[in-house]
Design a protein around this motif. Sequence first.
Motif, short mmCIF file in Angstrom:
data_model
loop_
_atom_site.label_atom_id
_atom_site.label_comp_id
_atom_site.label_asym_id
_atom_site.label_seq_id
_atom_site.Cartn_x
_atom_site.Cartn_y
_atom_site.Cartn_z
N ALA A 114 -11.89 -3.85 -8.09
CA ALA A 114 -10.71 -3.76 -8.31
C ALA A 114 -9.92 -2.34 -7.97
N GLY A 115 -10.53 -1.39 -8.62
CA GLY A 115 -10.19 -0.03 -8.57
C GLY A 115 -10.14 0.32 -7.32
N TYR A 116 -11.49 -0.08 -6.56
CA TYR A 116 -11.67 0.58 -5.37
C TYR A 116 -10.54 0.09 -4.38
N LEU A 117 -10.29 -1.35 -4.50
CA LEU A 117 -9.55 -2.05 -3.46
C LEU A 117 -7.95 -1.25 -3.70
N ALA A 118 -7.56 -1.29 -4.95
CA ALA A 118 -6.22 -0.60 -5.16
C ALA A 118 -5.98 0.76 -4.51
N THR A 119 -7.17 1.74 -4.72
CA THR A 119 -7.14 2.91 -4.28
C THR A 119 -6.92 3.19 -2.69
N ALA A 120 -7.73 2.05 -2.18
CA ALA A 120 -7.94 1.85 -0.74
C ALA A 120 -6.49 1.64 -0.15
N GLN A 121 -5.98 0.71 -0.75
CA GLN A 121 -4.56 -0.03 -0.31
C GLN A 121 -3.53 1.05 -0.55
N ALA A 122 -3.54 1.75 -1.68
CA ALA A 122 -2.62 3.02 -1.93
C ALA A 122 -2.82 4.14 -1.22
N ASN A 123 -3.94 4.59 -0.60
CA ASN A 123 -4.18 5.59 0.32
C ASN A 123 -3.47 5.25 1.82
N ARG A 124 -3.59 3.89 2.01
CA ARG A 124 -3.00 3.38 3.44
C ARG A 124 -1.66 3.33 3.19
N ARG A 125 -0.95 2.95 2.20
CA ARG A 125 0.57 2.98 2.07
C ARG A 125 1.12 4.28 1.97
N ALA A 126 0.49 5.51 1.37
CA ALA A 126 0.74 6.90 1.57
C ALA A 126 0.65 7.64 2.86
N ASP A 127 -0.19 6.97 3.77
CA ASP A 127 -0.59 7.80 4.94
C ASP A 127 0.50 7.64 5.97
N ALA A 128 1.13 8.80 6.28
CA ALA A 128 2.13 8.60 7.20
C ALA A 128 1.56 9.50 8.50
#
Length: 255
Positions: free
Chosen positions: A231-245
Amino acid sequence: MDDKKIFRHVWVTAGTSELWCDLGDEHRTYRSIEGHLLPEIGVENLQQHGPWVWPISEHESALVEDGCVLQMSEHGSADLTLLRNDVAKLGLRWSETLARLFEDSAFQSRILTCTGCYLELSDQLVPIPNCGDSGSDGFLLRFLHDSQCCCLWYLWLRPEEPAGVVAAPYFYEKEYFDALQDDEAPVEYDRAFKEAVLCAHSLEEFLYRFWIENQIWYAQYRKLPLSPLMAGYLATAQANRRADAAGDTDRGFEV
Protein backbone atom coordinates in the motif's frame (compact mmCIF):
# COMPACT_ATOMS: atom_id res chain seq x y z
CA MET A 1 31.01 6.94 -15.17
CA ASP A 2 27.65 8.68 -15.63
CA ASP A 3 25.07 5.95 -16.18
CA LYS A 4 22.75 8.39 -17.97
CA LYS A 5 25.29 8.81 -20.77
CA ILE A 6 24.98 5.09 -21.54
CA PHE A 7 21.35 4.23 -20.76
CA ARG A 8 18.30 6.26 -19.76
CA HIS A 9 16.82 5.39 -16.36
CA VAL A 10 13.47 3.82 -17.20
CA TRP A 11 11.62 1.07 -15.34
CA VAL A 12 9.78 -1.52 -17.46
CA THR A 13 6.65 -2.56 -15.59
CA ALA A 14 4.40 -5.50 -16.41
CA GLY A 15 0.67 -6.06 -16.44
CA THR A 16 -2.24 -3.74 -15.77
CA SER A 17 -3.15 -2.53 -12.29
CA GLU A 18 -3.78 0.70 -10.43
CA LEU A 19 -0.03 1.09 -10.03
CA TRP A 20 1.00 2.54 -13.40
CA CYS A 21 -1.86 1.88 -15.81
CA ASP A 22 -3.16 4.92 -17.70
CA LEU A 23 -6.54 5.15 -19.32
CA GLY A 24 -6.17 3.99 -22.92
CA ASP A 25 -3.10 1.79 -22.53
CA GLU A 26 -4.68 -1.02 -20.53
CA HIS A 27 -3.92 -3.56 -23.25
CA ARG A 28 -0.14 -3.12 -23.13
CA THR A 29 1.90 -6.00 -21.76
CA TYR A 30 4.70 -3.67 -20.65
CA ARG A 31 5.03 0.07 -20.27
CA SER A 32 7.99 2.31 -19.58
CA ILE A 33 8.06 4.41 -16.41
CA GLU A 34 10.52 7.28 -16.19
CA GLY A 35 12.98 6.82 -13.36
CA HIS A 36 12.01 9.99 -11.49
CA LEU A 37 8.48 8.65 -10.96
CA LEU A 38 9.60 5.50 -9.13
CA PRO A 39 9.21 5.15 -5.37
CA GLU A 40 12.65 5.27 -3.82
CA ILE A 41 14.00 1.98 -2.49
CA GLY A 42 16.43 2.72 0.29
CA VAL A 43 19.01 0.52 1.98
CA GLU A 44 16.59 -0.12 4.85
CA ASN A 45 13.99 -1.55 2.47
CA LEU A 46 16.55 -3.86 0.91
CA GLN A 47 17.73 -5.06 4.33
CA GLN A 48 14.35 -5.54 5.99
CA HIS A 49 12.05 -6.50 3.12
CA GLY A 50 12.17 -8.28 -0.22
CA PRO A 51 12.22 -11.87 -1.49
CA TRP A 52 15.46 -12.64 0.39
CA VAL A 53 13.91 -11.95 3.82
CA TRP A 54 12.52 -14.91 5.77
CA PRO A 55 10.17 -16.09 7.16
CA ILE A 56 7.53 -15.43 4.52
CA SER A 57 4.43 -13.57 5.74
CA GLU A 58 0.97 -15.13 5.66
CA HIS A 59 -0.15 -12.41 3.26
CA GLU A 60 2.64 -13.18 0.79
CA SER A 61 2.11 -16.92 1.20
CA ALA A 62 -1.51 -16.52 0.08
CA LEU A 63 -0.41 -14.63 -3.04
CA VAL A 64 2.33 -17.08 -4.01
CA GLU A 65 0.22 -20.18 -3.41
CA ASP A 66 -1.54 -20.21 -6.79
CA GLY A 67 0.53 -17.59 -8.63
CA CYS A 68 3.08 -17.89 -11.40
CA VAL A 69 6.59 -17.55 -9.97
CA LEU A 70 10.04 -17.31 -11.53
CA GLN A 71 11.28 -20.62 -12.85
CA MET A 72 14.35 -21.83 -14.68
CA SER A 73 14.25 -22.05 -18.46
CA GLU A 74 13.56 -25.48 -19.92
CA HIS A 75 16.47 -24.79 -22.29
CA GLY A 76 18.95 -24.68 -19.43
CA SER A 77 21.40 -21.96 -18.43
CA ALA A 78 25.10 -21.25 -18.55
CA ASP A 79 27.45 -22.70 -15.97
CA LEU A 80 27.79 -20.18 -13.12
CA THR A 81 31.34 -21.23 -12.29
CA LEU A 82 32.54 -20.72 -15.86
CA LEU A 83 30.77 -17.37 -16.06
CA ARG A 84 32.23 -16.25 -12.77
CA ASN A 85 35.71 -17.07 -14.11
CA ASP A 86 35.04 -15.14 -17.34
CA VAL A 87 33.86 -12.14 -15.33
CA ALA A 88 37.00 -12.27 -13.19
CA LYS A 89 39.29 -12.45 -16.25
CA LEU A 90 37.67 -9.28 -17.59
CA GLY A 91 38.11 -7.51 -14.26
CA LEU A 92 34.39 -7.07 -13.77
CA ARG A 93 32.45 -7.00 -10.51
CA TRP A 94 30.51 -10.23 -9.98
CA SER A 95 27.04 -10.41 -8.41
CA GLU A 96 26.57 -12.98 -5.66
CA THR A 97 22.86 -12.15 -5.70
CA LEU A 98 22.73 -13.43 -9.28
CA ALA A 99 24.37 -16.69 -8.20
CA ARG A 100 21.87 -17.11 -5.37
CA LEU A 101 18.95 -16.35 -7.69
CA PHE A 102 19.94 -19.16 -10.04
CA GLU A 103 20.97 -21.65 -7.38
CA ASP A 104 18.19 -21.20 -4.80
CA SER A 105 14.79 -22.50 -5.93
CA ALA A 106 13.20 -21.25 -2.70
CA PHE A 107 14.39 -17.74 -3.57
CA GLN A 108 12.87 -18.05 -7.05
CA SER A 109 9.56 -19.27 -5.62
CA ARG A 110 9.14 -16.00 -3.70
CA ILE A 111 9.05 -13.87 -6.87
CA LEU A 112 5.71 -13.71 -8.63
CA THR A 113 5.49 -12.77 -12.31
CA CYS A 114 2.24 -11.77 -14.01
CA THR A 115 3.77 -12.17 -17.49
CA GLY A 116 5.32 -15.61 -17.09
CA CYS A 117 8.94 -14.46 -16.85
CA TYR A 118 11.62 -17.10 -16.52
CA LEU A 119 15.33 -17.28 -15.75
CA GLU A 120 17.83 -18.16 -18.46
CA LEU A 121 21.47 -17.25 -18.07
CA SER A 122 23.43 -16.60 -21.25
CA ASP A 123 26.96 -17.94 -21.62
CA GLN A 124 28.07 -14.77 -23.43
CA LEU A 125 29.23 -11.47 -22.01
CA VAL A 126 28.32 -8.86 -24.64
CA PRO A 127 30.46 -5.68 -24.78
CA ILE A 128 28.46 -2.48 -25.13
CA PRO A 129 29.27 -1.13 -28.62
CA ASN A 130 30.45 2.29 -29.79
CA CYS A 131 33.63 1.96 -27.74
CA GLY A 132 35.17 -0.98 -29.59
CA ASP A 133 35.44 -4.46 -28.14
CA SER A 134 37.33 -3.36 -25.04
CA GLY A 135 34.13 -3.29 -22.98
CA SER A 136 35.13 0.05 -21.47
CA ASP A 137 31.46 0.76 -20.75
CA GLY A 138 30.91 -2.71 -19.38
CA PHE A 139 29.32 -5.92 -20.58
CA LEU A 140 25.74 -7.19 -20.69
CA LEU A 141 24.74 -10.64 -19.46
CA ARG A 142 21.22 -11.85 -20.28
CA PHE A 143 19.48 -13.49 -17.33
CA LEU A 144 15.69 -12.96 -17.53
CA HIS A 145 13.04 -13.32 -20.25
CA ASP A 146 9.34 -12.73 -20.39
CA SER A 147 7.22 -15.61 -21.71
CA GLN A 148 7.24 -14.35 -25.31
CA CYS A 149 10.74 -12.83 -25.28
CA CYS A 150 9.36 -9.39 -26.09
CA CYS A 151 11.32 -8.07 -23.12
CA LEU A 152 14.73 -9.31 -22.01
CA TRP A 153 16.71 -8.24 -18.96
CA TYR A 154 20.50 -8.08 -18.74
CA LEU A 155 22.96 -7.66 -15.93
CA TRP A 156 25.23 -4.69 -16.63
CA LEU A 157 28.66 -5.72 -15.36
CA ARG A 158 31.45 -3.19 -14.84
CA PRO A 159 34.78 -3.15 -12.97
CA GLU A 160 33.84 -0.95 -10.00
CA GLU A 161 30.09 -0.33 -9.87
CA PRO A 162 27.48 -2.81 -8.61
CA ALA A 163 25.79 -4.81 -11.37
CA GLY A 164 22.89 -2.80 -12.77
CA VAL A 165 19.95 -4.20 -14.71
CA VAL A 166 19.17 -3.20 -18.31
CA ALA A 167 16.01 -4.07 -20.26
CA ALA A 168 15.68 -4.32 -24.04
CA PRO A 169 13.49 -5.90 -26.74
CA TYR A 170 16.49 -7.61 -28.36
CA PHE A 171 18.86 -10.51 -27.92
CA TYR A 172 22.26 -8.80 -27.96
CA GLU A 173 24.32 -11.94 -28.54
CA LYS A 174 25.30 -11.28 -32.14
CA GLU A 175 24.36 -14.65 -33.64
CA TYR A 176 20.90 -14.52 -32.02
CA PHE A 177 20.44 -10.88 -33.01
CA ASP A 178 21.25 -11.64 -36.66
CA ALA A 179 19.12 -14.79 -36.76
CA LEU A 180 16.05 -12.97 -35.43
CA GLN A 181 16.28 -9.97 -37.76
CA ASP A 182 13.16 -8.96 -39.65
CA ASP A 183 14.23 -8.89 -43.31
CA GLU A 184 11.61 -6.25 -44.11
CA ALA A 185 12.64 -3.93 -41.29
CA PRO A 186 16.24 -4.74 -40.26
CA VAL A 187 17.78 -2.98 -37.29
CA GLU A 188 21.44 -1.99 -37.12
CA TYR A 189 23.19 -3.79 -34.28
CA ASP A 190 24.73 -0.71 -32.67
CA ARG A 191 21.46 1.23 -32.92
CA ALA A 192 19.57 -1.57 -31.17
CA PHE A 193 21.50 -0.78 -28.00
CA LYS A 194 20.00 2.71 -28.00
CA GLU A 195 16.62 1.15 -27.16
CA ALA A 196 17.97 -0.42 -23.98
CA VAL A 197 17.08 1.27 -20.70
CA LEU A 198 18.55 1.12 -17.21
CA CYS A 199 15.87 -0.36 -14.94
CA ALA A 200 17.86 -0.45 -11.72
CA HIS A 201 21.30 0.51 -10.45
CA SER A 202 21.68 -2.84 -8.70
CA LEU A 203 20.25 -6.33 -9.08
CA GLU A 204 18.91 -6.12 -5.52
CA GLU A 205 16.95 -2.95 -6.36
CA PHE A 206 15.59 -4.60 -9.51
CA LEU A 207 14.47 -7.76 -7.73
CA TYR A 208 12.82 -5.78 -4.94
CA ARG A 209 10.82 -3.62 -7.37
CA PHE A 210 9.94 -6.60 -9.59
CA TRP A 211 8.84 -8.52 -6.48
CA ILE A 212 6.65 -5.83 -4.95
CA GLU A 213 5.04 -4.66 -8.21
CA ASN A 214 4.04 -8.21 -9.13
CA GLN A 215 2.67 -8.72 -5.63
CA ILE A 216 0.53 -5.62 -6.09
CA TRP A 217 -0.68 -6.92 -9.46
CA TYR A 218 -1.69 -10.31 -8.03
CA ALA A 219 -3.37 -8.76 -4.97
CA GLN A 220 -5.47 -6.44 -7.12
CA TYR A 221 -6.26 -9.14 -9.67
CA ARG A 222 -7.54 -11.43 -6.90
CA LYS A 223 -9.21 -8.52 -5.08
CA LEU A 224 -7.16 -9.14 -1.95
CA PRO A 225 -6.12 -6.42 0.51
CA LEU A 226 -2.67 -4.92 0.08
CA SER A 227 -0.08 -5.36 2.79
CA PRO A 228 1.16 -2.11 4.41
CA LEU A 229 4.37 -2.41 2.36
CA MET A 230 2.48 -2.74 -0.93
CA ALA A 231 0.00 0.00 0.00
CA GLY A 232 2.85 2.38 0.80
CA TYR A 233 4.59 1.66 -2.51
CA LEU A 234 1.36 2.16 -4.46
CA ALA A 235 0.53 5.43 -2.64
CA THR A 236 4.04 6.80 -3.30
CA ALA A 237 3.89 5.87 -6.99
CA GLN A 238 0.53 7.57 -7.40
CA ALA A 239 1.69 10.65 -5.49
CA ASN A 240 4.80 10.89 -7.67
CA ARG A 241 2.66 10.78 -10.79
CA ARG A 242 0.33 13.50 -9.53
CA ALA A 243 3.29 15.70 -8.66
CA ASP A 244 4.98 15.21 -12.01
CA ALA A 245 4.50 18.18 -14.30
CA ALA A 246 7.25 17.39 -16.82
CA GLY A 247 4.82 16.60 -19.63
CA ASP A 248 5.63 14.17 -22.44
CA THR A 249 9.18 12.90 -21.96
CA ASP A 250 11.32 10.61 -24.04
CA ARG A 251 10.04 7.07 -23.63
CA GLY A 252 11.53 3.61 -23.63
CA PHE A 253 9.98 0.74 -25.54
CA GLU A 254 6.41 -0.40 -24.97
CA VAL A 255 4.72 -3.58 -26.20
